[in-house]
Every structure is written in structure tokens, then in C-alpha cells.
Design a protein around this motif. Structure first.
Motif, mmCIF file in Angstrom:
data_model
loop_
_atom_site.group_PDB
_atom_site.id
_atom_site.type_symbol
_atom_site.label_atom_id
_atom_site.label_comp_id
_atom_site.label_asym_id
_atom_site.label_seq_id
_atom_site.Cartn_x
_atom_site.Cartn_y
_atom_site.Cartn_z
ATOM 1 N N PHE A 24 -10.310 -0.649 0.817
ATOM 2 C CA PHE A 24 -9.119 -0.605 -0.040
ATOM 3 C C PHE A 24 -8.968 -1.925 -0.797
ATOM 4 C CE2 PHE A 24 -4.461 -1.237 -0.514
ATOM 5 C CZ PHE A 24 -4.175 -0.144 -1.328
ATOM 6 N N PRO A 40 0.801 -1.224 0.000
ATOM 7 C CA PRO A 40 0.000 0.000 0.000
ATOM 8 C C PRO A 40 0.835 1.276 0.000
ATOM 9 C CG PRO A 40 -0.112 -1.038 2.151
ATOM 10 C CD PRO A 40 0.629 -1.980 1.244
ATOM 11 N N THR A 41 2.095 1.147 0.356
ATOM 12 C CA THR A 41 3.010 2.286 0.327
ATOM 13 C C THR A 41 4.217 1.893 -0.522
ATOM 14 O OG1 THR A 41 3.985 1.495 2.393
ATOM 15 C CG2 THR A 41 2.311 3.223 2.571
ATOM 16 N N ALA A 83 -1.159 5.653 10.177
ATOM 17 C CA ALA A 83 -1.642 4.307 10.516
ATOM 18 C C ALA A 83 -1.792 4.088 12.018
ATOM 19 C CB ALA A 83 -0.693 3.260 9.945
ATOM 20 N N ALA A 92 -0.400 -4.529 5.529
ATOM 21 C CA ALA A 92 -1.730 -4.007 5.851
ATOM 22 C C ALA A 92 -1.695 -3.165 7.126
ATOM 23 C CB ALA A 92 -2.736 -5.145 5.993
ATOM 24 N N LEU A 142 -1.660 0.531 6.727
ATOM 25 C CA LEU A 142 -2.927 1.209 6.456
ATOM 26 C C LEU A 142 -3.602 1.608 7.763
ATOM 27 C CD1 LEU A 142 -4.232 -1.099 3.603
ATOM 28 C CD2 LEU A 142 -3.475 1.279 3.378
ATOM 29 N N ASN A 143 -3.545 0.720 8.761
ATOM 30 C CA ASN A 143 -4.130 1.008 10.066
ATOM 31 C C ASN A 143 -3.566 0.028 11.086
ATOM 32 O OD1 ASN A 143 -6.136 0.989 12.354
ATOM 33 N ND2 ASN A 143 -7.044 2.571 11.052
ATOM 34 N N ASP A 200 -11.684 0.678 6.586
ATOM 35 C CA ASP A 200 -11.029 1.356 5.462
ATOM 36 C C ASP A 200 -10.101 0.415 4.697
ATOM 37 O OD1 ASP A 200 -12.378 3.707 5.997
ATOM 38 O OD2 ASP A 200 -10.746 4.559 7.197
ATOM 39 N N THR A 201 -9.507 -0.536 5.405
ATOM 40 C CA THR A 201 -8.664 -1.536 4.747
ATOM 41 C C THR A 201 -9.517 -2.463 3.893
ATOM 42 O OG1 THR A 201 -7.090 -1.434 6.577
ATOM 43 C CG2 THR A 201 -6.964 -3.368 5.126
ATOM 44 N N TRP A 216 2.627 7.435 -0.956
ATOM 45 C CA TRP A 216 1.263 6.926 -0.829
ATOM 46 C C TRP A 216 0.944 6.051 -2.020
ATOM 47 C CZ3 TRP A 216 0.183 7.224 3.885
ATOM 48 C CH2 TRP A 216 0.379 8.362 4.647
#
Length: 153
Positions: free
Chosen positions: A106, A5-6, A36, A83, A86-87, A102-103, A60
Motif C-alpha cells: 500500500f 487509509p480510511t 484489520a 497503519a 490496515l492490519n 500488504d501495508t 475504504w
């Protein structure tokens, strides 16, 4: 196809203008960690390259780059790594339903764009030297099927 994700690149050598490639939305690991809910100092310290030991660059998620990669590779499955970037909630998830909402959104977007399932989700990596990988950190969404035996086989 493996997706982070990054997106990352190797840090610039000697602070020069040469790079290992562009990042459309470059940020710092401290920003990623703060977003996150992770420890910015810990993440920044850990994100170094394995060979040159240079700090990594990060950005991002780049949707256009992901879309192009899907067109070129026609993936049959997606593996989502990091993951927890992301959070922070995701690092304790053992099942898909335990991921942050939100994940999940995504992941649904990745599946929509790629037309392939996100089959494996890595929720965290070892953070301390010598720490072993916890296999429970991978959420496996694949459906395992066995071929039924046909009569007279």
C-alpha cells in the motif's frame, strides 16, 4: 501531505440527510476493525468527533481522491496515519520491515502515485483516556543528512 487509509467524515446530525461530505465506499468502523484484526467494539467506541462527540463515518481508501489530492498539492512527503487500521500486525511495528506485507505494498502504491516518499508512518494511537502517545509508534523513514563543512568555513 497526511493520508489516512480510511477516510472519515463527521456523523450525520440527528440522523438527517445532511452530511459532512460524501464517502465513495462507506462502511462501518466495525467492518474496518474486523478487516484489520482489531476489536470492533473498541474501535467503534473510540471513533467519535472531538467537538460534537458524534460518531464518525468511515470509508475504504479512495484512490481517485488521493490521486487528485496529489495533483493539487504536489506533496514532497507523505505521512501515513492509522497503519493499524490496515492490519493489526502494524501496531507493534517499530521499523518499516516489520509492517505487514500488504501495508508495505500500500505504501509503495502511495509513493508511486504521489511521486513522493512516505516518510512517516503512524502505527497506532492511544486507545485509553489519559494514555500518552508512544513516540515509538511513528516509523521515521527520512534520511537525515548534515551538510559537510566546506574548507575555510
Amino acid at each position: 501531505m497526511v493520508v489516512r487509509p480510511t477516510p472519515i467524515r463527521v456523523g450525520n446530525p440527528d440522523g438527517g440527510k445532511e452530511t459532512s461530505g460524501p464517502l465513495k465506499h462507506e462502511v462501518t468502523f466495525a467492518e474496518v476493525a474486523t478487516h484489520a484484526g482489531l476489536d470492533p467494539d473498541e474501535i467503534t467506541k473510540l471513533e467519535i468527533t472531538s467537538t460534537t462527540k458524534r460518531p464518525r463515518r468511515v470509508g475504504w481508501f479512495e484512490r481517485d481522491q488521493f490521486r487528485n489530492a496529489c495533483v493539487l498539492n504536489a506533496p514532497t512527503d507523505i505521512v501515513l496515519t492509522f497503519a493499524d487500521y490496515l492490519n493489526v500486525v502494524n501496531k507493534d511495528a517499530r521499523r518499516f520491515e516489520q509492517l505487514h506485507i500488504d501495508t508495505i505494498k500500500f505504501i509503495e502504491e502511495l509513493e508511486r502515485v504521489s511521486q513522493a516518499p512516505v516518510s512517516l508512518i503512524n502505527t497506532r494511537f492511544p486507545r485509553e483516556e489519559g494514555q500518552k502517545i508512544d513516540l515509538r509508534s511513528v516509523i521515521d523513514r527520512r534520511t537525515w543528512r548534515t551538510n559537510p563543512r566546506l574548507p575555510n568555513e
